[in-house]
Design an enzyme around this catalytic site. Sequence first.
Site: not given
Length: 276
Positions: A28, A33
Site C-alpha cells: 500500500n 515509500h
Amino acid sequence: MKVLHTIAELREFRKQAGRVIFVPTMGNLHEGHLSLIHLAQQHGDSVIVSIFVNRLQFGIGEDFERYPRTLAQDCAKLETVGTAAVFAPAEDELYPHPQQYCIEPPAIADELCGKFRPGHFRGVTTVVSKLFNIVQPDVAIFGKKDYQQYFVLRDMVLDLNMPIDIIGAETGRAEDGLALSSRNAYLTPTERAEAPRIYRHLSQLHDAISGGARDFEPRCALVANDLTQHGWKVDYVEVRDAHTLGMPTLQSTRLVALIAAKLGNTRLIDNIEIEL
Ligand code: PAF
C-alpha cells in the site's frame, strides 16, 4: 522490474544483483515509500523491495485482515522509480508452518508501542531476520516514522552481527505536516483534518525543548490532555533519549519526542528528533 514470489526466484535474482539495498514494506505504497527507494538508489546497484503483510506482528483485534493489499498498484509505482525487483511472497512461502524460532527483542521493545502492542516487535524482528536471510542485502532502509522499529532493528543487526548497514530515512509528510502512512487511508475526511494535530504538538515540544525546557513530563501530560479533548485515545506522549530510547538523562545529547494515539479506529504514530 522483476516481480518475484518465491524464495528460490529471489535467490536466483540475488546472484547477479551486485550491491543490494533492501526496502522491506507491507505494501500500500505512498510517496513516503517512494522516497525510500530514491534514497536506496544512492547506496548500491539494485533496490529490492519486499511487500508482505506480516501476520506475526499484528495482535488480536488489530488490522491484519483489513490492512490494504494493493500489489498491482504498488508494482506500478515501484516500476516508475527504478526498482530492480519486488519480492512479494504468499503467506505460506514465508510461513509454510507456524514459525517456531523467533527473534526475541530486549525489554525496550515492551515499552512505548510495545506496551500497547504486546509481541509486535518480536513479530517484526522475526520477519525482518527471515527477509534478511533470504535477500542477503548489503544495506536496508527503514523509515524513522516507526522510530522504535528502526531502533530495535538497528540494534538487532548489531547484536546478531548481521553484515548489513541500516539506514534510517526521514519521515515524509503531507503539506499540513501529517506523517505519510498507509494507515492514513483509514481516516474519514473529518479525522484527516484533525490528524495533523499530532505533528503540531511534536513541533511545539521540539521548539520548547530546543529552547531549554526540561519539564518533559508535565509538557507531555498537557499534550495528551489536549489530544484527549479533541477526541483522540492517547497511548503515549513521551520524550526519550534518541540513542538508547530510555528515559533522558543529563548526559543525553539527542532526544526524540514520540506520540501514539488513536483517532476513531486508526492508530497513528509520529515523532520528532531534538538535538540538544
Ligand atoms: O514497517 C513495516 O512496514 C513493517 O513493520 C516491516 C518492517 C516491513 C516488517 O513487516
